[in-house]
Design a protein around this motif. Structure first.
Motif, PDB file in Angstrom:
ATOM      1  N   PHE A 284     -30.066  -5.400  -4.628  1.00 34.41           N
ATOM      2  CA  PHE A 284     -29.118  -4.290  -4.714  1.00 34.41           C
ATOM      3  C   PHE A 284     -28.644  -3.868  -3.328  1.00 34.41           C
ATOM      4  O   PHE A 284     -29.428  -3.775  -2.384  1.00 34.41           O
ATOM      5  N   LYS A 285     -27.325  -3.609  -3.230  1.00 34.29           N
ATOM      6  CA  LYS A 285     -26.694  -3.206  -1.984  1.00 34.29           C
ATOM      7  C   LYS A 285     -25.806  -1.986  -2.227  1.00 34.29           C
ATOM      8  O   LYS A 285     -25.386  -1.743  -3.363  1.00 34.29           O
ATOM      9  N   PRO A 286     -25.492  -1.216  -1.168  1.00 29.70           N
ATOM     10  CA  PRO A 286     -24.566  -0.095  -1.330  1.00 29.70           C
ATOM     11  C   PRO A 286     -23.144  -0.584  -1.597  1.00 29.70           C
ATOM     12  O   PRO A 286     -22.844  -1.778  -1.480  1.00 29.70           O
ATOM     13  N   MET A 287     -22.263   0.326  -1.959  1.00 34.45           N
ATOM     14  CA  MET A 287     -20.875  -0.009  -2.276  1.00 34.45           C
ATOM     15  C   MET A 287     -20.175  -0.647  -1.078  1.00 34.45           C
ATOM     16  O   MET A 287     -20.357  -0.224   0.052  1.00 34.45           O
ATOM     17  N   GLN A 288     -19.382  -1.676  -1.342  1.00 32.19           N
ATOM     18  CA  GLN A 288     -18.598  -2.349  -0.317  1.00 32.19           C
ATOM     19  C   GLN A 288     -17.286  -1.605  -0.072  1.00 32.19           C
ATOM     20  O   GLN A 288     -16.700  -1.056  -1.013  1.00 32.19           O
ATOM     21  N   PRO A 289     -16.791  -1.577   1.164  1.00 34.70           N
ATOM     22  CA  PRO A 289     -15.470  -0.991   1.425  1.00 34.70           C
ATOM     23  C   PRO A 289     -14.392  -1.686   0.598  1.00 34.70           C
ATOM     24  O   PRO A 289     -14.389  -2.907   0.474  1.00 34.70           O
ATOM     25  N   GLY A 290     -13.494  -0.892   0.021  1.00 29.92           N
ATOM     26  CA  GLY A 290     -12.392  -1.449  -0.768  1.00 29.92           C
ATOM     27  C   GLY A 290     -12.702  -1.642  -2.232  1.00 29.92           C
ATOM     28  O   GLY A 290     -11.798  -1.891  -3.027  1.00 29.92           O
ATOM     29  N   ASP A 291     -13.987  -1.532  -2.617  1.00 29.20           N
ATOM     30  CA  ASP A 291     -14.367  -1.692  -4.021  1.00 29.20           C
ATOM     31  C   ASP A 291     -14.236  -0.368  -4.780  1.00 29.20           C
ATOM     32  O   ASP A 291     -14.215   0.707  -4.179  1.00 29.20           O
TER      33      ASP A 291
ATOM     34  N   LEU B 164      -6.800   0.913  -1.826  1.00 28.81           N
ATOM     35  CA  LEU B 164      -8.011   0.927  -0.999  1.00 28.81           C
ATOM     36  C   LEU B 164      -8.106  -0.265  -0.052  1.00 28.81           C
ATOM     37  O   LEU B 164      -8.990  -0.291   0.807  1.00 28.81           O
ATOM     38  N   ALA B 165      -7.247  -1.256  -0.202  1.00 31.44           N
ATOM     39  CA  ALA B 165      -7.289  -2.425   0.663  1.00 31.44           C
ATOM     40  C   ALA B 165      -5.916  -3.093   0.672  1.00 31.44           C
ATOM     41  O   ALA B 165      -5.059  -2.796  -0.169  1.00 31.44           O
ATOM     42  N   MET B 166      -5.710  -3.994   1.617  1.00 30.39           N
ATOM     43  CA  MET B 166      -4.409  -4.644   1.786  1.00 30.39           C
ATOM     44  C   MET B 166      -4.012  -5.443   0.552  1.00 30.39           C
ATOM     45  O   MET B 166      -2.825  -5.534   0.214  1.00 30.39           O
ATOM     46  N   TYR B 167      -4.992  -6.029  -0.123  1.00 31.70           N
ATOM     47  CA  TYR B 167      -4.669  -6.760  -1.355  1.00 31.70           C
ATOM     48  C   TYR B 167      -3.963  -5.844  -2.350  1.00 31.70           C
ATOM     49  O   TYR B 167      -2.901  -6.180  -2.891  1.00 31.70           O
ATOM     50  N   ALA B 168      -4.537  -4.673  -2.587  1.00 34.91           N
ATOM     51  CA  ALA B 168      -3.947  -3.720  -3.529  1.00 34.91           C
ATOM     52  C   ALA B 168      -2.577  -3.260  -3.046  1.00 34.91           C
ATOM     53  O   ALA B 168      -1.632  -3.128  -3.841  1.00 34.91           O
ATOM     54  N   ALA B 169      -2.451  -3.005  -1.751  1.00 31.18           N
ATOM     55  CA  ALA B 169      -1.169  -2.565  -1.196  1.00 31.18           C
ATOM     56  C   ALA B 169      -0.089  -3.628  -1.397  1.00 31.18           C
ATOM     57  O   ALA B 169       1.064  -3.312  -1.712  1.00 31.18           O
ATOM     58  N   SER B 170      -0.465  -4.907  -1.251  1.00 31.31           N
ATOM     59  CA  SER B 170       0.514  -5.979  -1.427  1.00 31.31           C
ATOM     60  C   SER B 170       0.966  -6.078  -2.883  1.00 31.31           C
ATOM     61  O   SER B 170       2.130  -6.375  -3.166  1.00 31.31           O
ATOM     62  N   LYS B 171       0.065  -5.822  -3.815  1.00 28.74           N
ATOM     63  CA  LYS B 171       0.427  -5.866  -5.232  1.00 28.74           C
ATOM     64  C   LYS B 171       1.301  -4.679  -5.629  1.00 28.74           C
ATOM     65  O   LYS B 171       2.226  -4.807  -6.436  1.00 28.74           O
ATOM     66  N   LYS B 172       1.010  -3.520  -5.066  1.00 23.74           N
ATOM     67  CA  LYS B 172       1.873  -2.356  -5.266  1.00 23.74           C
ATOM     68  C   LYS B 172       3.278  -2.655  -4.724  1.00 23.74           C
ATOM     69  O   LYS B 172       4.293  -2.327  -5.349  1.00 23.74           O
ATOM     70  N   ALA B 173       3.338  -3.301  -3.560  1.00 20.28           N
ATOM     71  CA  ALA B 173       4.626  -3.666  -2.981  1.00 20.28           C
ATOM     72  C   ALA B 173       5.402  -4.605  -3.897  1.00 20.28           C
ATOM     73  O   ALA B 173       6.624  -4.475  -4.053  1.00 20.28           O
ATOM     74  N   ASN B 174       4.703  -5.555  -4.530  1.00 25.93           N
ATOM     75  CA  ASN B 174       5.361  -6.466  -5.474  1.00 25.93           C
ATOM     76  C   ASN B 174       6.060  -5.710  -6.589  1.00 25.93           C
ATOM     77  O   ASN B 174       7.188  -6.059  -6.982  1.00 25.93           O
ATOM     78  N   GLU B 175       5.392  -4.709  -7.120  1.00 21.68           N
ATOM     79  CA  GLU B 175       5.991  -3.922  -8.204  1.00 21.68           C
ATOM     80  C   GLU B 175       7.278  -3.248  -7.742  1.00 21.68           C
ATOM     81  O   GLU B 175       8.291  -3.249  -8.461  1.00 21.68           O
ATOM     82  N   MET B 176       7.259  -2.672  -6.547  1.00 22.62           N
ATOM     83  CA  MET B 176       8.438  -1.985  -6.029  1.00 22.62           C
ATOM     84  C   MET B 176       9.565  -2.973  -5.710  1.00 22.62           C
ATOM     85  O   MET B 176      10.746  -2.699  -5.952  1.00 22.62           O
ATOM     86  N   MET B 177       9.194  -4.121  -5.173  1.00 22.90           N
ATOM     87  CA  MET B 177      10.193  -5.149  -4.855  1.00 22.90           C
ATOM     88  C   MET B 177      10.882  -5.653  -6.122  1.00 22.90           C
ATOM     89  O   MET B 177      12.104  -5.816  -6.158  1.00 22.90           O
ATOM     90  N   ALA B 178      10.082  -5.908  -7.165  1.00 25.71           N
ATOM     91  CA  ALA B 178      10.651  -6.406  -8.419  1.00 25.71           C
ATOM     92  C   ALA B 178      11.614  -5.383  -9.022  1.00 25.71           C
ATOM     93  O   ALA B 178      12.673  -5.754  -9.552  1.00 25.71           O
ATOM     94  N   HIS B 179      11.255  -4.097  -8.921  1.00 26.23           N
ATOM     95  CA  HIS B 179      12.158  -3.077  -9.470  1.00 26.23           C
ATOM     96  C   HIS B 179      13.474  -3.049  -8.710  1.00 26.23           C
ATOM     97  O   HIS B 179      14.553  -2.909  -9.302  1.00 26.23           O
ATOM     98  N   SER B 180      13.413  -3.181  -7.398  1.00 23.79           N
ATOM     99  CA  SER B 180      14.650  -3.139  -6.616  1.00 23.79           C
ATOM    100  C   SER B 180      15.566  -4.311  -6.984  1.00 23.79           C
ATOM    101  O   SER B 180      16.791  -4.147  -7.066  1.00 23.79           O
ATOM    102  N   TYR B 181      14.986  -5.489  -7.244  1.00 19.08           N
ATOM    103  CA  TYR B 181      15.809  -6.635  -7.624  1.00 19.08           C
ATOM    104  C   TYR B 181      16.302  -6.525  -9.071  1.00 19.08           C
ATOM    105  O   TYR B 181      17.391  -7.022  -9.393  1.00 19.08           O
ATOM    106  N   ALA B 182      15.523  -5.885  -9.923  1.00 22.44           N
ATOM    107  CA  ALA B 182      16.004  -5.612 -11.281  1.00 22.44           C
ATOM    108  C   ALA B 182      17.211  -4.688 -11.221  1.00 22.44           C
ATOM    109  O   ALA B 182      18.177  -4.841 -11.984  1.00 22.44           O
TER     110      ALA B 182
END
Length: 348
Positions: A302-309, A162-180
């Motif tokens: 109280f506020k509505p949901m934030q983008p990316g949450d 849902l956000a670039m932070y999550a995408a970067s962490k997903k990328a880490n998982e794929m990168m680590a597998h490729s080096y393994a």
């Protein structure tokens, strides 16, 4: 005696992990770029708590106090990172350094590529050039993204961040597998679920809510309070990491079926675990625990949901429990009390 590199040692989890490993007779080398994403004074206070004279900190200068060392260094500085790996001959690497925060990634996406992708690639390159027994790296529960299949399991789909932070962490998982696969680097990724506790970051909900209540100011709660998180105490997190260090994944895992592959396992020396409390707490109950620890009510707006949450996080952590023979021990009320005590001490 085993030697461990902790990246992000001036950070929240890195600080706690260093203290625990030193108590358990590991030699620790920590690094951090001490950036200004949040209050640098808090990072320096953590390093002071670890015994370092922060007035002596200079870029690329190694400071040592007994079995504990620290160097100010950026993950994107590959040349000096390689020199550090060559000089120190690490047995284990725990990569906790990252640009954190979902909401910050909406405004500053490039910083996530620099720290979380380029920086992690440099760690992998160093582990290739100077082999280690085990690389443990921080992923995140945010990789589950749009999934509403609760509780989250390591083998669920994580293709909809849902956000670039999550995408970067997903990328880490794929990168680590490729080096393994390519270089046989034993790698374990940990999907952290809402870590909290003493010395926590100022951008985290516990710190924000506590600060506002102490100052008798209003604070925002999103999705009108209808949210829950699998809050996990930092002491339980670092105990889990300590137990994982000698338990590197092996090649040719018989539980991996190449005809029905799953994200958490591989025939290569690679694995993924959720690391959480396995007990989601309603956000409003979390706030009540803070109010009880402080002895005063908060002024919630109280506020509505934030983008990316996301509305809820809930970790299935059976795989990790079985692997390390440890379950989180800390009750939410006790963990919040510990945070409030340290917060008041640091801000008195």
């Amino acid at each position: 005696m085993k030697k461990v590199l902790i990246t992000g040692m001036a950070g929240f989890i890195g600080h706690h992990l260093a203290k625990l490993l030193l108590k358990n007779n590991y030699e620790v080398v920590g690094m951090d770029n001490i950036n200004d994403y949040y209050d640098v004074n808090l990072k320096l206070a953590r390093l002071t708590d670890l015994g370092f004279k922060t007035s002596e900190i200079e870029y690329n200068k190694l400071l040592s106090v007994g079995l504990n060392s620290f160097i100010k260094l950026d993950l994107t500085d590959l040349d000096n990172l390689k020199k550090l790996f060559k000089a120190q001959s690490f047995d284990y690497v725990v990569n906790l350094a990252a640009q954190a925060g979902v909401r910050y990634s909406l405004k500053n996406p490039h910083s996530y590529v620099d720290s979380n992708i380029t920086g992690f690639l440099n760690i992998l390159e160093c582990c290739r050039a100077f082999p280690v027994e085990h690389l443990i790296f921080a992923s995140s529960s945010s990789v589950y993204g749009l999934s509403e299949e609760i509780p989250f399991h390591e083998d669920h789909c994580t293709d909809h961040p849902l956000a670039m932070y999550a995408a970067s962490k997903k990328a880490n998982e794929m990168m680590a597998h490729s080096y393994a696969n390519l270089y046989n680097i034993p790698s374990t990724g940990l999907r952290f679920f809402t870590v909290y506790g003493p010395w926590g970051r100022p951008d985290m909900a516990l710190h924000i809510f506590t600060k506002a209540i102490v100052a008798d100011k209003e604070f925002e709660v999103f999705n009108n309070g209808d949210m829950s998180r699998d809050f996990t105490y930092v002491g339980d997190i670092v105990e889990s990491i300590k137990r994982l260090l000698p338990l590197a994944p092996k090649e040719n895992n018989l539980k991996f079926n190449p005809k029905k592959p799953v994200p958490s396992k591989s025939s290569k020396p690679y694995q993924i675990f959720n690391i959480g409390n396995n007990s989601p707490v309603a956000l409003m109950d979390f706030i009540k625990a803070i109010e009880k620890a402080l002895g005063k009510k908060g002024k919630v707006v109280f506020k509505p949901m934030q983008p990316g949450d996301v509305q809820s996080t809930y970790a299935n952590v059976e795989s990790l429990f079985n692997y390390i023979n440890f379950k989180p021990q800390t009750k939410l009320e006790d963990g919040v009390k510990n945070f409030v005590k340290k917060y008041l001490e640091l801000n008195s």
